[in-house]
Enzyme design. Structure first.
Site, PDB file in Angstrom:
ATOM      1  N   ARG A 181      -3.105   3.625 -12.139  1.00  0.00           N
ATOM      2  CA  ARG A 181      -2.426   3.225 -10.568  1.00  0.00           C
ATOM      3  C   ARG A 181      -3.246   3.893  -9.721  1.00  0.00           C
ATOM      4  O   ARG A 181      -3.840   3.507  -8.920  1.00  0.00           O
ATOM      5  CB  ARG A 181      -1.132   2.796 -10.469  1.00  0.00           C
ATOM      6  CG  ARG A 181      -1.021   2.202 -11.315  1.00  0.00           C
ATOM      7  CD  ARG A 181      -1.169   0.837 -10.866  1.00  0.00           C
ATOM      8  NE  ARG A 181      -0.521  -0.305  -9.743  1.00  0.00           N
ATOM      9  CZ  ARG A 181       0.493  -0.828  -8.941  1.00  0.00           C
ATOM     10  NH1 ARG A 181       1.905  -0.949  -9.938  1.00  0.00           N
ATOM     11  NH2 ARG A 181       0.403  -0.691  -7.595  1.00  0.00           N
TER      12      ARG A 181
ATOM     13  N   GLN B 195      -1.950  -3.617 -10.493  1.00  0.00           N
ATOM     14  CA  GLN B 195      -1.675  -3.470 -11.428  1.00  0.00           C
ATOM     15  C   GLN B 195      -2.998  -3.375 -12.947  1.00  0.00           C
ATOM     16  O   GLN B 195      -3.392  -3.039 -13.769  1.00  0.00           O
ATOM     17  CB  GLN B 195      -0.476  -3.919 -11.471  1.00  0.00           C
ATOM     18  CG  GLN B 195       0.171  -3.719 -13.261  1.00  0.00           C
ATOM     19  CD  GLN B 195       0.854  -2.604 -12.679  1.00  0.00           C
ATOM     20  OE1 GLN B 195       1.019  -1.935 -12.335  1.00  0.00           O
ATOM     21  NE2 GLN B 195      -0.048  -1.590 -13.926  1.00  0.00           N
TER      22      GLN B 195
HETATM   23  N1   CP Z   1       4.919  -1.149 -12.031  1.00  0.00           N
HETATM   24  C1   CP Z   1       4.772  -1.760 -10.229  1.00  0.00           C
HETATM   25  O1   CP Z   1       4.232  -2.068  -9.343  1.00  0.00           O
HETATM   26  O2   CP Z   1       5.449  -0.581  -9.993  1.00  0.00           O
HETATM   27  P1   CP Z   1       6.280  -0.756  -9.105  1.00  0.00           P
HETATM   28  O3   CP Z   1       7.518  -1.595  -8.704  1.00  0.00           O
HETATM   29  O4   CP Z   1       7.147   0.830  -9.403  1.00  0.00           O
HETATM   30  O5   CP Z   1       5.552  -0.327  -7.379  1.00  0.00           O
END
Ligand code: CP
Ligand code: NVA
Length: 299
Positions: A287, A134
């Site tokens: 991402r 992230q």
């Molecule tokens: N921000 C993130 O990692 O989202 P998810 O939990 O949907 O993968």
């Protein structure tokens, strides 16, 4: 080439992390222009998810498909991991079949153990302690809007959780100041804070943390695995919502980020999430590009 893993941001030197931002931006531009590439030709990524995911799963899967490779989704429910097959065994078995493994799970030590026995790159797709992928997207997003984050001030207003720990590591690797605001009892791990030295400040006052900050970040008050603490945490975090009043104390050019999923009316107001300062949708989309750069780097 030596085997590289990506379990935390500390696994890669700052110059490599900077290069990943540049490459992420390049790959994003190629995607927008419809320029196809085959950077993952014949490569296979195994993805183990012991926790839910939307962004992480879709971004890794799309990255592999768009690069000419493929991915395999595994959950404990439908693999032998859930029936007690040792992590050490799974690591060696998957290493014989795929080119890289991404893992989202609870204990960070499980990912470390997997990596110790793996002979292909292992990527941390979120553990209870860290969420480094992230941060690659967040750093790319900041760079695209405001240039280098070096010397800037970031305010973290939320739990001292996996995202907070990764922001602390990012402060070290990208060289920025991090002000953390959290109620007592919800502060980040002391050893992780200490290792960052004087780049990190902690307070129980969200207003003090965001004053003149260049980037405001928040996250859910109860992470995956803490659902039973939701009510208790809502009480503890009263007064910690990132709303327009709080944002007004930040630098006038400050950006707002949230890794998502967001809980409007809890850690962030709907108005801030949808405000012009909020870059959360690009942050989520990045991402894909940041992880393409990461996969290319590791493979
Ligand atoms: N921000 C993130 O990692 O989202 P998810 O939990 O949907 O993968
Ligand atoms: N801190 C959150 C991040 C989700 C992407 C969690 O661990 O649930």
């Amino acid at each position: 080439m030596a085997l590289k893993h990506f379990l935390t941001l500390l696994d890669s030197p700052p110059k490599d992390l900077q290069a990943l931002i540049r490459r992420g931006i390049e790959l994003k531009a190629m995607q927008k222009q419809g320029i196809s590439h085959n950077i993952f030709h014949n490569k296979v990524l195994a993805m183990i998810f012991a926790k839910s995911s939307t962004r992480t799963r879709v971004s890794f899967e799309a990255a592999m498909i768009q690069g000419g490779g493929g991915s395999i989704f595994l959950s404990p429910n439908d693999s032998q991991l859930g029936r007690g097959e040792p992590i050490e065994d799974m690591a060696r078995v998957l290493s014989g079949m795929v080119d890289a493994v991404m893992i989202r799970t609870f204990a960070h030590s499980d990912v470390e153990l997997f990596a110790r026995y793996a002979s292909v790159p292992v990527i941390n797709g979120l553990t209870d302690d860290f969420h480094p992928c992230q941060l690659l997207a967040d750093m790319q997003t900041y760079y695209e809007h405001r240039g280098s984050i070096q010397g800037k001030t970031v305010a973290w207003v939320s739990d001292g959780n996996n995202m907070c720990h990764s922001y602390i590591n990012a402060a070290r690797q990208y060289d920025f100041t991090l002000n953390i605001a959290a109620p007592k009892g919800y502060w980040p791990r002391a050893d992780i804070v200490q290792a960052a030295g004087d780049r990190v400040n902690i307070t129980t006052d969200p207003r003090a943390a965001v004053e003149n900050a260049d980037l405001i970040v928040t996250d859910v008050w109860a992470s995956m695995g803490q659902e039973a603490e939701q009510a208790k945490r809502e009480q503890a975090f009263e007064g910690f919502q990132v709303d327009e009043k709080l944002m007004a104390l930040a630098d006038k050019d400050a950006l707002f980020m949230h890794c998502l999923p967001a809980h409007r009316g809890e850690e962030v107001s709907a108005a801030v999430l949808e405000s012009p300062q909020s870059v959360v949708w690009e942050e989520a989309a990045n991402r894909l590009h940041a992880q393409k750069a990461l996969l290319e780097y590791l493979l």
